[in-house]
Scaffold this active site. Structure first.
Site, PDB file in Angstrom:
ATOM      1  CB  CYS A   1      -0.909  -0.118   1.143  1.00 38.66           C
ATOM      2  SG  CYS A   1      -0.292  -0.159   2.774  1.00 38.66           S
TER       3      CYS A   1
ATOM      4  CG  HIS B   1      -3.944   0.085   4.861  1.00 38.58           C
ATOM      5  ND1 HIS B   1      -3.359  -0.805   3.868  1.00 38.58           N
ATOM      6  CD2 HIS B   1      -5.029   0.750   4.342  1.00 38.58           C
ATOM      7  CE1 HIS B   1      -4.092  -0.466   2.823  1.00 38.58           C
ATOM      8  NE2 HIS B   1      -5.159   0.113   3.150  1.00 38.58           N
TER       9      HIS B   1
END
Length: 449
Positions: A154, A395
């Site tokens: 990510c 994240h």
């Protein structure tokens, strides 16, 4: 270096796992009824993960899903919103060809849509997924596509999104400055970026997301520090990507560099040291590819003012021998595109890295001045990168401005959002481009998304 770009060391599929995954995805994409309430805290969360090995549901950011995974050694789960696979061992979404193919097929089977009328009694206690989707899903279109998470990637996806939606970089690749079909290099990151632009901005491409396997493979081959499935830093990948494209586009070590990448991203910064006794100045000019700001102020403007403020330093003056001086940083030349890093990660007294969750407000339009007496330069915000969670279990997501509208990009998920949500987010990286670019004395071109 890993030899495969998919999955992770914890993802060892058994036939029962594939069967369970099929059942979970069928519930998500056919009837939209799926257990979403955390089995521990009983709350309904934006990010809930259902265990692939059992029926437990855990909230992601509340760590109940992680607690279940560690207690029972059930490392793999499924995001109940979109069916993507999550690994609690890697602390990120992971990609596996067989599961992703299955997910895509189930998502597109229309025959399943009527199954919710015949749900068994046990589904009465389940939560309707549609009722808790904050925003309607956005269909991918040319120029706006999600990027698939290939296993803790990510950090790479959000930077690629910022590159894709930079109008200057977009125009550069559309002008044909580098074409992968003509390049003779066996390994070329700029070729991979060119192919990415061609794929994502191709109106005939019906894919809902882009798989950055070529970028990932090249990154692993060319950068040892970014190789592997461990947690990586988005800012580090941004610096690496610009440096790699700078080298491949013919850029040298002498400054100022005139390669296309530096023309878009590079400026210069003066380091001025003034002796307090004889007033002599020592000036050094350094290249400026980004601005890293300490989070000592509640606003971006305040952080920038602190960045260029004067500070007393110990300095041996060559003219008078005095040890007292003042140092100040001055923006000598501002680049057409500015990346600002809010330094959210620092080391404490025990040499351990910690995250700073302090809120910093920032504007959609920013006015900056350089070299004291020069005219102001107006910038527009076009991309924001946020880091969710802790340093080790985080994240990355991105907000991007496309066709006069803001969108949230969370791996392959795209949702339309209001500008107020963007400006109230806890930013890690801010990307601004100059609102008006002078390409020559005779021509002025406005940059508009």
């Amino acid at each position: 270096m890993p030899g495969d770009v998919e999955g992770c060391q914890h993802l060892k599929l058994k036939p029962a796992d594939v069967e369970n995954y099929q059942k979970i995805c069928t519930q998500i994409f056919s009837c939209h009824f799926v257990p979403r309430r955390c089995s521990t805290c009983k709350r309904i969360n934006k990010r809930s993960i259902r265990c692939l090995s059992c029926h437990s549901v855990g909230c992601l950011w509340g760590h109940h899903g992680e607690e279940h995974a560690m207690e029972h050694t059930h490392m793999i789960g499924v995001d109940v919103k979109n069916g993507h696979t999550y690994c609690f061992g890697c602390q990120d979404y992971v990609y596996q060809t067989e599961l992703e193919t299955l997910r895509f097929k189930i998502k597109n089977i229309k025959a399943w849509q009527s199954d919710h009328k015949r749900l068994p009694e046990k589904y009465n206690q389940m939560v309707c997924l549609e009722a808790y989707r904050k925003y309607p899903p956005v269909c991918a279109t040319a120029g706006l596509r999600g990027i698939q998470n290939l296993g803790a990637t990510c950090f790479m996806s959000v930077i690629l999104q910022s590159i894709l939606h930079n109008p200057l970089v977009r125009n550069l690749f559309f002008s044909g400055f580098h074409t992968s079909t003509d390049c003779k290099r066996p390994t070329c990151m700029t070729c991979a970026i060119d192919d990415m632009f061609s794929s994502i901005y191709n109106s005939k491409n019906k894919s809902t997301f882009y798989g950055p396997t070529a970028v990932l493979n090249l990154m692993w081959k060319l950068s040892k520090s970014l190789c592997g499935y461990s947690q990586q830093d988005g800012h580090e990948f941004f610096v690496y990507l610009l440096d790699q494209m700078h080298t491949e586009s013919g850029g040298g070590t002498s400054m100022p560099c005139t390669c296309p990448i530096h023309r878009i991203f590079s400026g210069s910064l003066k380091n001025v040291v003034t002796c307090l006794d004889c007033k002599k100045e020592r000036v050094a000019v350094d290249p400026l590819m980004d601005i890293s700001l300490d989070i000592n102020e509640p606003t971006l403007q305040g952080c920038l003012e602190r960045f260029v403020s004067k500070e007393k330093v110990q300095y041996s003056c060559h003219s008078c021998g005095s040890k007292n001086a003042i140092k100040q940083l001055v923006f000598d030349k501002l680049p057409p595109t500015i990346c600002m890093q809010l330094k959210r990660f620092e080391q404490n007294n025990f040499a351990m890295s910690t995250k700073i969750d302090k809120q910093v407000s920032y504007p959609a339009f920013l006015r900056m001045r350089y070299n004291f007496n020069q005219d102001d330069v107006d910038y527009q915000l076009y991309s924001v990168v946020c880091h969710k969670g802790t340093l080790d279990t985080g994240h990355y997501i991105a907000y991007t401005y496309y066709q006069n509208q803001w969108f949230l990009l969370d791996d392959t998920t795209i949702v339309e959002v209001k500008e107020s949500e963007v400006l109230n987010s806890q930013a890690y990286l801010l990307f601004y481009h100059e609102r008006q670019i002078l390409y020559s004395d005779e021509m002025t071109v406005k940059t508009e998304n």
